[in-house]
Design an enzyme around this catalytic site. Structure first.
Site, mmCIF file in Angstrom:
data_model
loop_
_atom_site.group_PDB
_atom_site.id
_atom_site.type_symbol
_atom_site.label_atom_id
_atom_site.label_comp_id
_atom_site.label_asym_id
_atom_site.label_seq_id
_atom_site.Cartn_x
_atom_site.Cartn_y
_atom_site.Cartn_z
ATOM 1 N N MET A 27 -1.276 -8.783 -1.227
ATOM 2 C CA MET A 27 -2.297 -7.739 -1.187
ATOM 3 C C MET A 27 -2.990 -7.559 -2.537
ATOM 4 S SD MET A 27 -3.615 -5.430 0.927
ATOM 5 C CE MET A 27 -2.415 -4.928 2.144
ATOM 6 N N ARG A 53 -6.898 -8.146 -3.206
ATOM 7 C CA ARG A 53 -7.845 -7.130 -3.680
ATOM 8 C C ARG A 53 -8.777 -7.700 -4.744
ATOM 9 N NH1 ARG A 53 -3.729 -1.833 -3.551
ATOM 10 N NH2 ARG A 53 -4.035 -1.461 -1.313
ATOM 11 N N TYR A 75 -11.538 -3.095 3.853
ATOM 12 C CA TYR A 75 -10.274 -3.819 4.040
ATOM 13 C C TYR A 75 -9.566 -4.078 2.717
ATOM 14 C CZ TYR A 75 -13.027 -8.322 3.780
ATOM 15 O OH TYR A 75 -13.839 -9.381 3.456
ATOM 16 N N GLU A 76 -8.294 -4.475 2.825
ATOM 17 C CA GLU A 76 -7.380 -4.608 1.689
ATOM 18 C C GLU A 76 -7.213 -3.289 0.928
ATOM 19 O OE1 GLU A 76 -5.684 -7.068 1.842
ATOM 20 O OE2 GLU A 76 -6.933 -8.531 2.877
ATOM 21 N N GLY A 77 -7.263 -2.196 1.668
ATOM 22 C CA GLY A 77 -7.185 -0.872 1.072
ATOM 23 C C GLY A 77 -8.566 -0.347 0.778
#
Length: 579
Positions: free
Chosen positions: A291, A295, A432-434
């Site tokens: 992750m 990012r 996405y990806e936080g």
């Protein structure tokens, strides 16, 4: 139709003149990665991507992906380009040679990532997720799993995914319900559904390797009870050949606002055979290996879209004649308001490139430098910069895409010109990806607090040391912004435990203020590097763009940080029903 030309001069300027990329060749593992070698490789990647991938951007957006009888068809040209890309070695350019990669710097891979994401960000997701899957397995898997999967992921014969999200478990991954039942042979049967799975099904690669978050029967609830598993689309025989179809299938694909050439799947695991990666109940730690690097990847996706928006807006403004400016010229670039927009786009894109590339260089140093203290310092920079790169570059992609439409006027609203696609493709990057709000909370709740504030202090010290040399028109605004940022950082660290809502309410403003201050430092360094060169026109352009940033954008920092210090109590005390 939007066009794309790799900004090779800008890339070389940032790598060589601003960030001194030659320091990577001083690392034992990268002795052959000289600036000339990197430049030659970037040139070759640019030719392939400009000529073969960029022309597919509009058609892939219009065509999208199709699901028929459980099989996904990708847009025309994608399969052919994927084969060319992998055969040329780009898929594994930064992966270890023991797994068939070229073992070149991570930084080079990210530069190629920018090129891909400007040319066709939807396509870039296929190799991007594969790289993420590779990195997660390399970090946590057994040697047997690594030898089975990593060489095929490195050369692109197989592609990868990350399967985290479930309908009830988005940002709250601890709510995941997918089950992993142990078997006598050491494997596990995976049962459950996952949503928003990028590249979950297609036929460009022979196999798809799913990196899956699931829960063992005796695991504790929440994030502490999650484990990670490798689950291939096709089982792998003992000799490495493709075996029977596994119990994983695509149920549907999403019809999205943008990135239509990237397939986004609803996946079902019905007794799919998988193997645990890492230790039981350590899944969240394993997943964050993937992750955190993902990012940074998404930040480069945003940077690519910023570049696409900027160069098309400039080209259009130089060619489009409409009315007359105060100086009597007809091209719209002569109109002050259009010029303001173009300078804003240049200031953001070029400043963000330094932020993104510097972060990538620190990844290489953190992994490979011989001195543990240097590795530690580099990792601090990576940890601090990751939320900044992800959030600022992707927010900017949407903003600059909208600005490009504004430069085009009514023509920008028409699909045939291609700039409206930038906004549609870029919005997902903020999610996405936080989400970018989660990035801001990560910055405030984790990165500021780590090691008693050591991470932001490294930044403050580095910028202060650089303020002694530079034009006052840039140094004075940067000094003011830095003082405001440092004092607000101390305030957050002192008050967070007693008033967490205040920090949470102001974290996005804080994150933007931090990114703007970082870009102010980048522009000081770029002006200094350009002035040291022999091209006076280039140096003058950098100076003017830097002064625009310092006077029109860096000046926002004190106001943003003033917002951060305002109490959130009245807003949080308002009853939810009152909304």
């Amino acid at each position: 139709m939007a066009s794309y030309k790799a900004p090779l001069r800008e890339i070389g300027f940032v790598l060589n003149d601003v960030l001194k990329v030659e320091r990577l060749s001083e690392l034992a593992v990268f002795q052959d990665a000289t600036p000339d070698t990197l430049s030659g490789l970037i040139d070759e990647a640019a030719k392939l991507i400009e000529n073969q991938l960029a022309p597919l951007n509009a058609v892939s957006d219009a065509h999208g992906c199709k699901l028929e009888a459980g099989e996904v068809t990708v847009p025309p040209g994608f399969t052919e380009f994927y084969k060319m890309y992998c055969e040329a070695g780009w898929n594994g350019i930064s992966q270890k040679s023991e797994y068939g990669g070229a073992a070149l710097p991570y930084t080079l891979g990210k530069v190629v990532e920018e090129l891909l994401c400007s040319a066709n960000v939807a396509f870039a997701l296929y190799p991007g997720l594969t790289a993420g899957c590779f990195e997660a397995l390399e970090a946590s898997a057994s040697d047997e799993i690594k030898q089975t999967y990593l060489p095929k992921l490195a050369n692109g014969e197989w592609s990868g995914t990350m399967c985290i999200t479930e309908p009830q478990a988005g940002s709250d991954v601890g709510a995941a319900k997918t089950k992993a039942t142990p078997q006598d042979d050491g494997s596990f049967l995976i049962d459950g559904g996952k949503i928003f799975i990028t590249s979950g099904e297609h036929r460009m690669a022979e196999n798809i390797v799913h990196f899956v978050l699931a829960r063992l029967p005796d695991s504790p609830p929440g994030v502490k009870g999650l484990s990670t598993f490798v689950v291939p689309k096709f089982l792998v025989n003992a000799d490495g050949s493709i075996g029977a179809r596994n119990g994983v299938s695509v149920q549907s694909i999403e019809h999205k606002m943008g990135i239509n050439g990237s397939v986004t799947c609803v996946m079902q695991f019905d007794g799919a055979k998988g193997w645990i990666v890492g230790k039981p109940n350590q899944g969240i730690q394993n997943m964050f290996v993937m992750m955190n690097l993902a990012r940074i990847l998404v930040g480069f996706q945003g940077l690519g879209q910023c570049e696409l928006a900027t160069q098309n807006a400039i080209r259009y403004a130089q060619e489009r004649k409409q009315g007359k400016a105060f100086n009597g010229k007809a091209e719209i670039i002569e109109h002050p308001d259009v010029r303001r927009m173009l300078l804003q786009m240049k200031a953001v894109t070029e400043g963000a490139r330094v932020l993104a590339y510097e972060t990538a260089i620190y990844v290489d140093i953190a992994r490979h430098h011989a001195d543990p203290a240097v590795r530690e310092a580099a990792q601090d920079w990576v940890d601090l910069n990751t939320p900044l790169v992800k959030a600022y570059c992707t927010d900017s992609a949407v903003e600059l895409g909208s600005t490009a439409i504004q430069v085009y006027g009514g023509h920008g609203f028409i699909k045939e010109h291609g700039v409206e696609q930038i906004v549609r493709d870029s919005k997902i990057l903020c999610l996405y990806e936080g989400t970018n709000g989660i990035q801001a909370m990560d910055l405030v709740r984790r990165k500021l607090m780590m090691h008693n504030g050591r991470l932001p202090q490294r930044f403050f010290d580095a910028v202060k040391a650089d303020l002694v040399n530079g034009p006052e028109s840039l140094v004075a605004p940067l000094k003011q912004a830095l003082e405001s940022l440092e004092s607000t950082t101390r305030w957050i660290m002192e008050t967070y435990k007693s008033n967490p809502d205040d920090a949470a309410f102001g974290c996005c403003d804080y994150q933007r203020a931090f990114a703007l201050t970082y870009l102010g430092w980048n522009w000081l360094r770029m002006v200094r590097a350009a002035n040291a060169g022999s091209d006076a026109v280039y140096a003058r352009t950098k100076q003017v763009t830097a002064e625009y940033f310092a006077t029109r954008m860096l000046s926002q920092v004190p106001a943003l940080l003033g917002n951060v210090r305002v109490s959130a109590a009245p807003m949080m005390e308002l009853d939810a029903a009152a909304f």
